[in-house]
Structure formats: structure tokens, C-alpha cells
Design an enzyme around this catalytic site. Structure first.
Site, PDB file in Angstrom:
ATOM      1  N   SER A 214       0.827  -1.147   0.163  1.00 62.50           N
ATOM      2  CA  SER A 214      -0.032  -0.065   0.087  1.00 62.50           C
ATOM      3  C   SER A 214       0.769   1.117  -0.061  1.00 62.50           C
ATOM      4  CB  SER A 214      -1.043   0.148   1.050  1.00 62.50           C
ATOM      5  OG  SER A 214      -1.908   1.125   1.193  1.00 62.50           O
ATOM      6  N   ASN A 215       0.401   2.356   0.260  1.00 58.71           N
ATOM      7  CA  ASN A 215       1.088   3.566   0.447  1.00 58.71           C
ATOM      8  C   ASN A 215       0.561   4.526   1.607  1.00 58.71           C
ATOM      9  OD1 ASN A 215      -1.168   5.267  -0.782  1.00 58.71           O
ATOM     10  ND2 ASN A 215      -0.809   3.958  -2.326  1.00 58.71           N
ATOM     11  N   PRO A 216       1.184   5.694   2.129  1.00 59.42           N
ATOM     12  CA  PRO A 216       0.610   6.417   2.982  1.00 59.42           C
ATOM     13  C   PRO A 216      -0.337   7.432   2.952  1.00 59.42           C
ATOM     14  CG  PRO A 216       2.979   6.739   2.759  1.00 59.42           C
ATOM     15  CD  PRO A 216       2.334   6.031   1.172  1.00 59.42           C
ATOM     16  N   ALA A 280      -4.342   7.118  -4.472  1.00 58.36           N
ATOM     17  CA  ALA A 280      -3.076   6.680  -4.675  1.00 58.36           C
ATOM     18  C   ALA A 280      -3.455   5.280  -5.004  1.00 58.36           C
ATOM     19  CB  ALA A 280      -2.295   7.035  -3.554  1.00 58.36           C
TER      20      ALA A 280
END
Length: 400
Positions: A214-216, A280
Site C-alpha cells: 500500500s502507500n501512506p 493513490a
């Protein structure tokens, strides 16, 4: 209608200034965030400490505040004007009404009026003979010609000891008018009657039930875009990944987890007039997803990946006539070059690009600094994400 709205409450120098404290509390109970600006004369009736304690914000009085003030910038009237969804002046004296009608900017309140980008709602409050005077009536006509909203005062016992028309209306009537003003603003907005789809937040690509790629992303920018579109009159559908921020009221939300789920939901809503791809999205997903947790002693040292669907490209290839496609690009280098390339390759109409290397920009921050690009246009916008979202859509639809 008031829930989640940002309201400036202007208080001027009349005896009814004390009632503004009750109005402030009522606006907060309705879900609004309120900041207060007072004229210097108003502070002779109610101290700034009362309003700062209730609002949890410093009260703005002077254009040039004291040096030890928490907000000592002389441009505060601009930032507040950009922040607000509604500006309410209650009570508004004859003196301040005259200044507004004639464009004076001699204190923070009147300066903020001139800078305001939101609807302005005025509650004229004064002695009855003053209210009926030709000068006040002419000023009322003038501000209404400007497009400002007026709630006329009530009749009753006045501070002078006389009976007349000049009392500040009851709080519930002011709240009703606030709702009406915001409703009218939305119905006349540049996106009124338009269907807008916004994607926001991260996606998660599971390796097994407890691990994922995943991403922040916090979803804050996408949520701000959805709220800005709603405020401009749009019927908004917000498709978002796993986030912890509060969902905006009055907006249809659809929760997804993976890029594939997001792709399917976007396809289902691809008939929208405007699509804003602020999510995102993970570019890769594991080729194999394990149904049980993979134990460390049995795990491979590498994970085979495959590309996820290119949702923005699909939208660009299947764009409807008149549809506006807005993409986002986050880069660590060559920001403008990469954004322009993405604009062309994805057949998008606009790209909102920001760099992770900039301060107050990117994941999790409440602020952002972006470049908004089309084939023929490019501007830079920065500020709170809510204001960036408003300015982005305002520029695109040429309506502020």
C-alpha cells in the site's frame, strides 16, 4: 447543511454583540467550524477572550495585529476569506453597513468582506429610526445589488428604551437563513446538476490476510475535492480506499480496498460529467494472494508482482463527449515534465501535480502545493487542501 461548513462570524459594535456568543454556540452545535472577526467597537461590548474561548481560534480585529499575536500576518484577511464557506455578520451596525456598501477596509472585518469568495449574509441591527433612515435603506439596497444576503431585523424593545424595528433576529431564524443562503449558493454553483465521481485514499494489494502492499495516502486531498465539488452544486460519489478521516456528510461514499475493486467501481460510475482521480492507486499487486498467513520459515524471499489496471488510461480511452477527466500525479523528481507526459498519455483534461519533496505537501499533510496543468494552461496553487481543492475546481470551471 451547516455540518462541516467553515463560517466566519463578524461581530460589530452594537449592544446585540453579546447575542453573537449564543449564535456562535448554535453554529457549532449545528456542526460548523467558526472563526470570529470583530470591529474594534465590538470589543467594547464583548471581550475577544469570550469568542476565542468559544471558537478555539484567535479573534481577528486589526489588520495589523500585535507582534505577539499567534496570527501576526497582515494578510490574515486573505487566508480567512479563502477558508470560509459562509460569512455571517451579526449584528451589523449602521456604521459597518455603510463601510461595506462603500468598499471601506479599515479593520479586519471590512477587509475580509472585500476579500471574501463565499456568500455574505448580513443581519442589520440598530435603533429603529436609524434603520428606517434614507442612508441605511440606500446602503441596504446597495449591498443586495452586490449579491449579499440580508435578514431584516425584528420589531420590539430596543436598547434605547424605544419600540421599533432593529432587534437582532432570534438565533434559530439566523440559522435557517444560513442554510437557505448555502442552499442557494450550491444550486447556482458551476457544478449544479452535474454528476461528479471522486476517488480518494490508498489501495491495498494483499499478499495474505495480514500483509499487503500500500502507500501512506490519507485520502485528505480526495475528500477535499469531493467536498469542494459538493459545495459547487455537484451530485458527488466518493469512491475511497481504507482511510481513518471522517466521511463528508451529504456525499455518497463507496468503500473499496484493492485497485481492481476501484477499477470496477469507476467503470460502474464512468458516466459522470466529471471524474476526479485523486486516489493513490497501487501500480502493482502480487501475482498470488495466499488465503492463509504465510509463516516466515516457509515464505519465499521474493514476491512476484503484476501490474494493476491503469484506471486513468481506461477513462481516457472511454471518455464521453463533454466529460472532464482530472488526474493526479505525485512525483519525487521532474514534476512538470512527468505531469505533462501523464496528461498526454492518459488523455486527461487536467493534471494536478505535486512533489513529495516540497514542504507542506503530499501524504497526510493538511496543506498542499500543486501545479494544475492542461494542454494550454498551467498555474500553481498552495494552501490548505480544502482551499487548494476549491481553487482547482474554480479555475477549471472559471467560477470563483
Amino acid at each position: 447543511m451547516l455540518s462541516g461548513k467553515r463560517i466566519i462570524l463578524g461581530v460589530t459594535g452594537g449592544i446585540a454583540a453579546y447575542k453573537a456568543a449564543f449564535l456562535l454556540r448554535a453554529l457549532q452545535k449545528a456542526g460548523a467550524e467558526v472563526r470570529v472577526t470583530m470591529t474594534p467597537a465590538a470589543t467594547r461590548f464583548v471581550g475577544t477572550e469570550t469568542f476565542s474561548s468559544l471558537s478555539k481560534h484567535e479573534v481577528a480585529v486589526d489588520v495589523f495585529p500585535e507582534k505577539d499575536s499567534a496570527t501576526d500576518s497582515w494578510t490574515q484577511h486573505i487566508s480567512w476569506a479563502e477558508w470560509a464557506d459562509l460569512f455571517v455578520i451579526a449584528p451589523c451596525t449602521a456604521n459597518t453597513l455603510s463601510k461595506i456598501a462603500n468598499g471601506a477596509a479599515d479593520n479586519m472585518l471590512t477587509s475580509t468582506v472585500l476579500a471574501a469568495r463565499c456568500p455574505l449574509f448580513i443581519c442589520p441591527t440598530m435603533d429603529g429610526e436609524m434603520f428606517e433612515s434614507p442612508a441605511v435603506q440606500k446602503n441596504l439596497e446597495t449591498v443586495q445589488e452586490f449579491g449579499y444576503h440580508i435578514l431584516e431585523p425584528e420589531e420590539g424593545y430596543l436598547a434605547s428604551g424605544l419600540e421599533g424595528k432593529g432587534r437582532l433576529p432570534e438565533t434559530n431564524l439566523i440559522l435557517e437563513k444560513c442554510n437557505t443562503v448555502l442552499s442557494q449558493y450550491r444550486s447556482n454553483g458551476p457544478l449544479a446538476g452535474k454528476k461528479v465521481v471522486v476517488t480518494a485514499g490508498p489501495t491495498r494489494e494483499h499478499i495474505d490476510p495480514v500483509r499487503f502492499i500500500s502507500n501512506p495516502s490519507s485520502g485528505k486531498m480526495g475528500f477535499a475535492m469531493a467536498k469542494a465539488a459538493q459545495n459547487m452544486g455537484a451530485d458527488v460519489t466518493l469512491i475511497h480506499g481504507p482511510v481513518t478521516i471522517e466521511k463528508p456528510e451529504g456525499i455518497t461514499t463507496i468503500e473499496i480496498e484493492s485497485a481492481q475493486e476501484l477499477f470496477e467501481q469507476v467503470q460502474n460510475h464512468s458516466d459522470a460529467n466529471v471524474v476526479i482521480m485523486a486516489a493513490a492507486v497501487s501500480d502493482f499487486t502480487p501475482k498470488e494472494t495466499h488465503q492463509q498467513k504465510v509463516k516466515k520459515d516457509k515464505a519465499d524471499s521474493s514476491i512476484q508482482l503484476k501490474k494493476t489496471p491503469d484506471i486513468l488510461s481506461w477513462l481516457g480511452d472511454h471518455k464521453n463527449d463533454g466529460q472532464i477527466l482530472i488526474g493526479f500525479a505525485m512525483e519525487t523528481e521532474n514534476l512538470l515534465e512527468n505531469a505533462k507526459d501523464k496528461l498526454e498519455r492518459k488523455n486527461a483534461d487536467w493534471i494536478v501535480a505535486n512533489s513529495l519533496n516540497d514542504d507542506d505537501s503530499g501524504f497526510a499533510s493538511d496543506k498542499n502545493k500543486v501545479h494544475l496543468l492542461s494542454k494550454n494552461d498551467s498555474i500553481q496553487i498552495e494552501g490548505l487542501k480544502s482551499e487548494v481543492a476549491r481553487q482547482v475546481l474554480s479555475h477549471i470551471f472559471k467560477n470563483s
